[in-house]
Motif scaffolding. Sequence first.
Motif, short mmCIF file in Angstrom:
data_model
loop_
_atom_site.label_atom_id
_atom_site.label_comp_id
_atom_site.label_asym_id
_atom_site.label_seq_id
_atom_site.Cartn_x
_atom_site.Cartn_y
_atom_site.Cartn_z
N GLU A 1 0.81 -1.22 0.00
CA GLU A 1 0.00 0.00 0.00
C GLU A 1 0.85 1.26 0.00
O GLU A 1 0.38 2.33 -0.41
CB GLU A 1 -0.90 0.03 1.23
N LEU A 2 2.06 1.14 0.48
CA LEU A 2 2.92 2.32 0.57
C LEU A 2 3.31 2.83 -0.81
O LEU A 2 3.88 3.92 -0.94
CB LEU A 2 4.18 2.00 1.38
N ASN A 3 3.00 2.07 -1.86
CA ASN A 3 3.22 2.55 -3.22
C ASN A 3 2.25 3.68 -3.58
O ASN A 3 2.49 4.42 -4.54
CB ASN A 3 3.02 1.42 -4.24
N ALA A 4 1.17 3.78 -2.84
CA ALA A 4 0.12 4.76 -3.16
C ALA A 4 0.47 6.13 -2.58
O ALA A 4 0.85 6.26 -1.41
CB ALA A 4 -1.22 4.29 -2.61
N GLY A 5 0.30 7.15 -3.40
CA GLY A 5 0.61 8.50 -2.95
C GLY A 5 -0.24 8.98 -1.80
O GLY A 5 0.20 9.79 -0.97
N ALA A 6 -1.49 8.49 -1.71
CA ALA A 6 -2.39 8.92 -0.64
C ALA A 6 -1.81 8.59 0.74
O ALA A 6 -2.05 9.33 1.71
CB ALA A 6 -3.76 8.26 -0.81
N ILE A 7 -1.07 7.50 0.82
CA ILE A 7 -0.44 7.14 2.10
C ILE A 7 0.49 8.26 2.56
O ILE A 7 0.48 8.68 3.72
CB ILE A 7 0.34 5.83 1.95
N TRP A 8 1.31 8.75 1.66
CA TRP A 8 2.32 9.74 2.04
C TRP A 8 1.70 11.11 2.29
O TRP A 8 2.22 11.89 3.10
CB TRP A 8 3.43 9.77 0.98
N GLU A 9 0.59 11.41 1.66
CA GLU A 9 -0.15 12.62 2.03
C GLU A 9 -0.62 12.51 3.49
O GLU A 9 -0.53 13.48 4.25
CB GLU A 9 -1.36 12.80 1.11
N ALA A 10 -1.12 11.34 3.86
CA ALA A 10 -1.58 11.12 5.23
C ALA A 10 -0.41 11.14 6.21
O ALA A 10 -0.55 11.64 7.34
CB ALA A 10 -2.34 9.80 5.32
N VAL A 11 0.73 10.60 5.81
CA VAL A 11 1.92 10.63 6.67
C VAL A 11 2.30 12.07 6.99
O VAL A 11 2.58 12.43 8.14
CB VAL A 11 3.10 9.90 5.98
N GLY B 1 10.55 -0.21 -4.98
CA GLY B 1 11.32 -0.33 -3.74
C GLY B 1 11.25 0.93 -2.90
O GLY B 1 11.57 2.02 -3.38
N LEU B 2 10.83 0.79 -1.65
CA LEU B 2 10.67 1.95 -0.77
C LEU B 2 11.65 1.95 0.40
O LEU B 2 11.57 2.81 1.28
CB LEU B 2 9.23 1.99 -0.24
N GLU B 3 12.53 0.98 0.41
CA GLU B 3 13.52 0.97 1.49
C GLU B 3 14.54 2.08 1.26
O GLU B 3 14.83 2.44 0.11
CB GLU B 3 14.22 -0.39 1.53
N PRO B 4 15.08 2.66 2.34
CA PRO B 4 14.81 2.32 3.74
C PRO B 4 13.59 3.06 4.29
O PRO B 4 13.55 4.29 4.30
CB PRO B 4 16.09 2.77 4.46
N LEU B 5 12.60 2.30 4.73
CA LEU B 5 11.37 2.90 5.25
C LEU B 5 11.63 3.74 6.50
O LEU B 5 11.01 4.79 6.69
CB LEU B 5 10.37 1.80 5.60
N GLU B 6 12.55 3.28 7.34
CA GLU B 6 12.83 4.01 8.58
C GLU B 6 13.22 5.45 8.29
O GLU B 6 12.74 6.39 8.93
CB GLU B 6 13.93 3.31 9.35
N GLN B 7 14.08 5.65 7.30
CA GLN B 7 14.53 7.01 6.99
C GLN B 7 13.40 7.87 6.45
O GLN B 7 13.33 9.07 6.71
CB GLN B 7 15.69 6.96 5.99
#
Length: 271
Positions: free
Chosen positions: A149-159, A190-196
Motif C-alpha cells: 500500500e505504501l506505493n500509493a501517494g495517498a499514504i504519504w499525504e496522510a503521513v 522499492g521503498l527501502e529504507p522505510l525508517e529514513q
Amino acid sequence: MVDFEELKRKVDWVWCQTLLLHRRAPETRLASSLSDIEIFVLLFYGGLMKYDPRDPFLPDRDRLIISKGHGAISLYPVLADTGFFEMAELDMISREESFLGVIPDTIIPGFETINGSLGHGLGVACGIALALKKKQMDNKVFVLCGDGELNAGAIWEAVMFASFHKLDNIILLIDNNKLSMLGYQKDILGLEPLEQKFSAFDWNICIVDGHDLKKLYEGLNGLVRQKGDRPSVAIVHTRKGRGVPRLETDDLCHIRSLTGAEIDDLLSGEK
C-alpha cells in the motif's frame, strides 16, 4: 502480567481457523491473512487496545482501521472469540446469509470503516484521530496497512498530515511482508529504507519481528505508551503465507489458493 504462552496458543488457534476459513471460501486471500496474525492477537488479547465487544461503537474505545482489508480474514476468529459475534458465524463465511465476506465490510461487528481501494486507511484514520483530539479524547487510532500500500501517494499525504497536525494518537502498523500481489516489493517500487522516510516526516519509529510475540509486544507497547506530539509507526517484519511452506516460497502467493487436501495436511501437522 502478559502470558506469552497463552498468546502463543491464541496465535496457533487463529492460524488454524484462518486455514479453515480459506477451506470454506477459497477465494479469500490466505497468504496476506497469515502474516498479520500476531498483530491482531496482541491488540485484542495482549491488553494493547481498549475495546468492548458488547458495545462495538463505545465512544471511549480505541479504533482499529483495517486498510489491508483483503488480509484481515484472520481477524474474523479473533472477533468471534472475543465476543463480537457468535463462533458459529465462522462456518458460514461467504454464504448469502452471512455478514462474513471474503473482503470485510463494516456490517461485521468490530470493523470500523470501509476504506475503498488500498492506500486510504491511513487518511481515514487521520480524520478520526484529529476529531478525537479536537474532543480532547486520548483514545488511540491503530491502522493496519500492507507494505504494498505504501506505493500509493495517498499514504504519504496522510503521513505528512499526521505529522503536521501532531497526531500522537495514531499508531500505524505496517505488515512488511515484502510481497505485493504481483511479486516482491523491491522489484515493483522499492521503498527501502522505510525508517529514513518516516524519520524525515518526524514520526516515532519501531522496527520489530512480527512473529516474535515478546519483541512485538514490547515494540507496540512502547508506542502505545509513547508521550509527545508525534505519530508513531511500527515497521513489522513478517512472512507472507507464514507457516505454509508452499506460500512462503512463492512470489505470487498473494493470489494462490490451497486445496482442501493441502489444508488438511497442514492442520494435521504435515507441513
